[in-house]
Scaffold this motif. Sequence first.
Motif, mmCIF file in Angstrom:
data_model
loop_
_atom_site.group_PDB
_atom_site.id
_atom_site.type_symbol
_atom_site.label_atom_id
_atom_site.label_comp_id
_atom_site.label_asym_id
_atom_site.label_seq_id
_atom_site.Cartn_x
_atom_site.Cartn_y
_atom_site.Cartn_z
ATOM 1 N N VAL A 379 8.782 -2.398 3.813
ATOM 2 C CA VAL A 379 9.453 -1.099 3.915
ATOM 3 C C VAL A 379 9.080 -0.208 2.737
ATOM 4 C CG1 VAL A 379 11.695 0.064 3.877
ATOM 5 C CG2 VAL A 379 11.379 -2.003 5.258
ATOM 6 N N ILE A 380 9.149 -0.765 1.533
ATOM 7 C CA ILE A 380 8.862 0.023 0.330
ATOM 8 C C ILE A 380 7.414 0.501 0.324
ATOM 9 C CG2 ILE A 380 8.573 -0.195 -2.186
ATOM 10 C CD1 ILE A 380 11.199 -1.838 -2.170
ATOM 11 N N MET A 381 6.479 -0.365 0.702
ATOM 12 C CA MET A 381 5.076 0.052 0.718
ATOM 13 C C MET A 381 4.805 1.068 1.826
ATOM 14 S SD MET A 381 3.806 -1.155 -1.912
ATOM 15 C CE MET A 381 4.323 -2.343 -3.156
ATOM 16 N N SER A 382 5.521 0.979 2.950
ATOM 17 C CA SER A 382 5.385 1.995 3.996
ATOM 18 C C SER A 382 5.817 3.361 3.472
ATOM 19 C CB SER A 382 6.223 1.613 5.224
ATOM 20 O OG SER A 382 5.694 0.474 5.864
ATOM 21 N N LEU A 383 6.930 3.382 2.745
ATOM 22 C CA LEU A 383 7.417 4.641 2.175
ATOM 23 C C LEU A 383 6.472 5.153 1.099
ATOM 24 C CD1 LEU A 383 11.205 3.737 1.939
ATOM 25 C CD2 LEU A 383 10.225 5.544 3.371
ATOM 26 N N MET A 384 6.017 4.250 0.214
ATOM 27 C CA MET A 384 5.181 4.659 -0.911
ATOM 28 C C MET A 384 3.783 5.102 -0.470
ATOM 29 S SD MET A 384 6.970 4.323 -3.735
ATOM 30 C CE MET A 384 5.702 4.340 -4.980
ATOM 31 N N CYS A 385 3.289 4.540 0.631
ATOM 32 C CA CYS A 385 1.905 4.795 1.034
ATOM 33 C C CYS A 385 1.782 5.762 2.207
ATOM 34 C CB CYS A 385 1.209 3.479 1.381
ATOM 35 S SG CYS A 385 1.070 2.344 -0.013
ATOM 36 N N GLN A 386 2.651 5.623 3.200
ATOM 37 C CA GLN A 386 2.575 6.502 4.366
ATOM 38 C C GLN A 386 3.683 7.552 4.391
ATOM 39 O OE1 GLN A 386 1.794 2.952 5.032
ATOM 40 N NE2 GLN A 386 -0.233 3.810 4.635
ATOM 41 N N GLY A 387 4.674 7.380 3.533
ATOM 42 C CA GLY A 387 5.787 8.321 3.534
ATOM 43 C C GLY A 387 6.639 8.215 4.790
ATOM 44 N N ARG A 388 6.603 7.069 5.432
ATOM 45 C CA ARG A 388 7.338 6.903 6.685
ATOM 46 C C ARG A 388 7.715 5.440 6.895
ATOM 47 N NH1 ARG A 388 8.400 9.952 11.143
ATOM 48 N NH2 ARG A 388 8.565 8.887 13.163
#
Length: 463
Positions: A379-388
């Motif tokens: 979840v955190i890497m999705s937010l940090m990398c794709q913003g979603r």
Amino acid sequence: MPPVNINEDLLRRFDVSGPRYTSYPTADRFVEAFTAQQYEQALSQRASGSLVGGATPLSLYLHIPFCESVCYYCACNKVITKHHDKAAEYLAALITEMDLTLVHLGRGASVSQLHLGGGSPTFLSDAELTQLMQALRERFKVAAGAEVSIEVDPRTVTIERLKHLRELGFNRLSFGVQDFDPHVQKAVHRIQSFESVAALMAASRELGFESTNVDLIYGLPLQTPESFARTIEQVGALKPDRIALYGYAHLPQRFKPQRRIDATQLPPAGDKVVMLAAAIAGFQAHGYSYIGMDHFALSTDSLAVAKRQGRLHRNFQGYSTQPDCDLVALGVSAIGRVGACYSQNAKTLDEYYDALRQGQLPVNRGLALSRDDIVRRAVIMSLMCQGRFEFESIALAHLVEVKAYFKPELARMDELAQQGLVVVEPDAIQVTTMGWYFVRAVAMVFDRYLQADRSRERFSRII
């Protein structure tokens, strides 16, 4: 993502402490109960292809800790010495560590990313760098098109040395600049002229290096908004492909070199906010895209392209175009990730050498990730990398009912939505254009360790 007006009021409002999320859980959560045997097992599982999803691409990081002189702001693990003969013993140790690693990983693993960091890797002589690269290529297969990068101290490099690096196969350079103002340079004990860096950058282009990066720091002693604005313009004129802009965190109780900095000369918090806002605006005016966190890139750079296409990834070196990689880290204090575990080597040369002399990998702490860690990392890497954060993709990949599993966290998303950082959709969380500038404040909500421990002193501030 189009640029937005990130004004000083916004920066002040979201000026909170937090991790940079080059990993999750973050390195401060590693434990000494993690053993070299656990790391060896992860290497063996990778070699046998028994890790979930099979073998991912491999990234290599080598830490070269030596520097000829100390930079007072530095928080890296380094060894200050002018005795270059120490490099020979260290190179021998690195090769021993490679061989101990290959007992479990096997020879000939394909490497898509190789990075030499420090310290100052260019402390090594040309002959020593040749020896190191030869040893690596004998033991690993550096893939065609691999990113092969090295951190460069402009004070220890000539154009001839750059030529040698290119001949060794390096295709990316990162120059440690920090600031071009001579008064600031003197205050932090790192003096290098604009002209010398400009000459090296021009030569790097002529020699065919695919990408150059410049590191800058704001918040250093004697910096002012006016002086840092001049540095921004000078860096813009140099046109590096990428820029990394870090905020200085003054923690002299943790980092001994920082005790040499006169705290009365540090710029006030308000000036740091002004510097950051001006840097964001200045770099965008020079044609740079804001990638995220501390990173900028020219719109034609592969990092900017990956950002536009939703292909960003994140590792211990920051944002990357490389797919989610296992990372084998070699050298004193180096941090790696293989499968569902993180490992860190001994932090002192004595401990590092002692373990190798005993025929043991020099791991002295790490973490075996729990199922919850793995879900939250995704979840955190999705937010940090794709913003979603797409609920369905996490649910399918990790077999969780997202709205129930993250009920408290999703409730907090409503607060961030009111502040304009995210949009809460029925089945996703979308970071807004403005929220991207404060994305780790969004990611922190899903950090179970951080929510359980509200202490912030160990982290740098977002600005």
